[in-house]
Design a protein around this motif. Structure first.
Motif, PDB file in Angstrom:
ATOM      1  N   UNK A 132      21.044  13.299  -9.600  1.00 42.93           N
ATOM      2  CA  UNK A 132      20.462  12.264  -8.754  1.00 42.93           C
ATOM      3  C   UNK A 132      20.530  12.687  -7.291  1.00 42.93           C
ATOM      4  N   UNK A 133      19.474  12.382  -6.554  1.00 46.24           N
ATOM      5  CA  UNK A 133      19.373  12.756  -5.147  1.00 46.24           C
ATOM      6  C   UNK A 133      19.262  11.472  -4.323  1.00 46.24           C
ATOM      7  N   UNK A 134      20.317  11.209  -3.550  1.00 43.91           N
ATOM      8  CA  UNK A 134      20.389   9.976  -2.772  1.00 43.91           C
ATOM      9  C   UNK A 134      20.318  10.249  -1.277  1.00 43.91           C
ATOM     10  N   UNK A 135      19.644   9.365  -0.563  1.00 41.13           N
ATOM     11  CA  UNK A 135      19.784   9.219   0.877  1.00 41.13           C
ATOM     12  C   UNK A 135      20.560   7.916   1.041  1.00 41.13           C
ATOM     13  N   UNK A 136      21.717   7.990   1.682  1.00 35.75           N
ATOM     14  CA  UNK A 136      22.580   6.821   1.855  1.00 35.75           C
ATOM     15  C   UNK A 136      22.742   6.493   3.326  1.00 35.75           C
ATOM     16  N   UNK A 137      22.755   5.209   3.632  1.00 33.96           N
ATOM     17  CA  UNK A 137      23.077   4.728   4.974  1.00 33.96           C
ATOM     18  C   UNK A 137      24.163   3.673   4.823  1.00 33.96           C
ATOM     19  N   UNK A 138      25.320   3.946   5.417  1.00 35.14           N
ATOM     20  CA  UNK A 138      26.425   2.994   5.324  1.00 35.14           C
ATOM     21  C   UNK A 138      26.203   1.919   6.388  1.00 35.14           C
ATOM     22  N   UNK A 139      25.984   0.707   5.926  1.00 36.30           N
ATOM     23  CA  UNK A 139      25.720  -0.426   6.815  1.00 36.30           C
ATOM     24  C   UNK A 139      27.028  -1.026   7.313  1.00 36.30           C
ATOM     25  N   UNK A 140      27.999  -1.142   6.383  1.00 35.95           N
ATOM     26  CA  UNK A 140      29.281  -1.755   6.744  1.00 35.95           C
ATOM     27  C   UNK A 140      30.382  -1.156   5.881  1.00 35.95           C
ATOM     28  N   UNK A 141      31.552  -1.036   6.482  1.00 33.94           N
ATOM     29  CA  UNK A 141      32.774  -0.671   5.761  1.00 33.94           C
ATOM     30  C   UNK A 141      33.875  -1.556   6.311  1.00 33.94           C
ATOM     31  N   UNK A 142      34.557  -2.256   5.408  1.00 30.75           N
ATOM     32  CA  UNK A 142      35.636  -3.147   5.828  1.00 30.75           C
ATOM     33  C   UNK A 142      36.717  -3.177   4.769  1.00 30.75           C
ATOM     34  N   UNK A 143      37.890  -3.606   5.176  1.00 31.72           N
ATOM     35  CA  UNK A 143      39.003  -3.736   4.230  1.00 31.72           C
ATOM     36  C   UNK A 143      38.694  -4.857   3.244  1.00 31.72           C
ATOM     37  N   UNK A 144      39.024  -4.628   1.999  1.00 27.74           N
ATOM     38  CA  UNK A 144      38.833  -5.652   0.971  1.00 27.74           C
ATOM     39  C   UNK A 144      39.896  -6.735   1.117  1.00 27.74           C
ATOM     40  N   UNK A 145      39.515  -7.957   0.774  1.00 27.83           N
ATOM     41  CA  UNK A 145      40.481  -9.058   0.778  1.00 27.83           C
ATOM     42  C   UNK A 145      41.292  -9.003  -0.515  1.00 27.83           C
ATOM     43  N   UNK A 146      42.377  -9.732  -0.548  1.00 29.00           N
ATOM     44  CA  UNK A 146      43.212  -9.791  -1.756  1.00 29.00           C
ATOM     45  C   UNK A 146      42.412 -10.336  -2.936  1.00 29.00           C
ATOM     46  N   UNK A 147      41.562 -11.337  -2.683  1.00 29.12           N
ATOM     47  CA  UNK A 147      40.730 -11.897  -3.760  1.00 29.12           C
ATOM     48  C   UNK A 147      39.737 -10.862  -4.286  1.00 29.12           C
ATOM     49  N   UNK A 148      39.151 -10.070  -3.395  1.00 28.89           N
ATOM     50  CA  UNK A 148      38.211  -9.039  -3.822  1.00 28.89           C
ATOM     51  C   UNK A 148      38.906  -7.977  -4.665  1.00 28.89           C
ATOM     52  N   UNK A 149      40.098  -7.597  -4.258  1.00 29.83           N
ATOM     53  CA  UNK A 149      40.859  -6.614  -5.019  1.00 29.83           C
ATOM     54  C   UNK A 149      41.187  -7.183  -6.401  1.00 29.83           C
ATOM     55  N   UNK A 150      41.598  -8.431  -6.451  1.00 28.93           N
ATOM     56  CA  UNK A 150      41.954  -9.082  -7.719  1.00 28.93           C
ATOM     57  C   UNK A 150      40.745  -9.162  -8.659  1.00 28.93           C
ATOM     58  N   UNK A 151      39.563  -9.450  -8.092  1.00 29.20           N
ATOM     59  CA  UNK A 151      38.360  -9.599  -8.917  1.00 29.20           C
ATOM     60  C   UNK A 151      37.617  -8.280  -9.126  1.00 29.20           C
TER      61      UNK A 151
END
Length: 157
Positions: A132-151
């Motif tokens: 697979x050949x991707x062009x990627x643009x990172x829009x946002x990077x942030x720390x995950x919340x505890x709820x996000x990690x749990x889910x």
């Protein structure tokens, strides 16, 4: 003594996926970007490894081999089944996709051929076996919340 494990990040990424001929296969442009929790099994390893040390605003071209995408095409996932397995389906056609509910997990199969009462199906991912050949643009990077990690996935309000 091991160092404490870092909390995973949530990435928001726009992508353009092309095949080896440079033809467009899929894109998030003009639509919703891809949101994922780093380490989640919901996103192929090749994309996760590509963005791991990157930040918002980074643009990159990534070549992802099958081993870091949807795996090699497996012939054992292509088989012939009796038409009776499609009872109630009128006008069965090549290309149709169905979700099976056998075993521990659901699986998507595609009709690849029809030979009388035998139907050839393929349970491989449609992109299995492909680089697979991707062009990627990172829009946002942030720390995950505890709820996000749990889910195991990003959560949005």
């Amino acid at each position: 003594m091991q160092a404490p494990q870092e909390k995973p990040d949530v990435f928001t990424v726009h992508y353009v996926l092309k095949n080896k001929l440079g033809e467009l296969v899929d894109t998030s442009e003009g639509g919703e970007p891809l949101h994922f929790l780093y380490g989640s099994p919901d996103v192929i390893k090749g994309i996760q490894e590509a963005v791991k040390d990157r930040n918002a605003g980074d643009c990159l071209e990534v070549t992802v081999p099958p081993s870091m995408a949807y795996g090699e095409h497996r012939e054992d996932l292509v088989r012939k089944v009796p038409r009776s397995m499609f009872e109630g389906v009128e006008n069965l056609r090549v290309g149709m996709k169905f979700q099976t509910n056998t075993g521990d997990n659901a699986q998507i199969v595609q009709v690849m051929g029809i030979d009388g009462n035998l139907i050839r199906i393929d349970a491989n991912h449609p992109l299995a076996g492909f680089t697979l050949y991707f062009d990627l643009e990172i829009i946002e990077r942030r720390a995950a919340t505890a709820d996000e990690i749990a889910q195991g996935r990003p959560l949005f309000e």
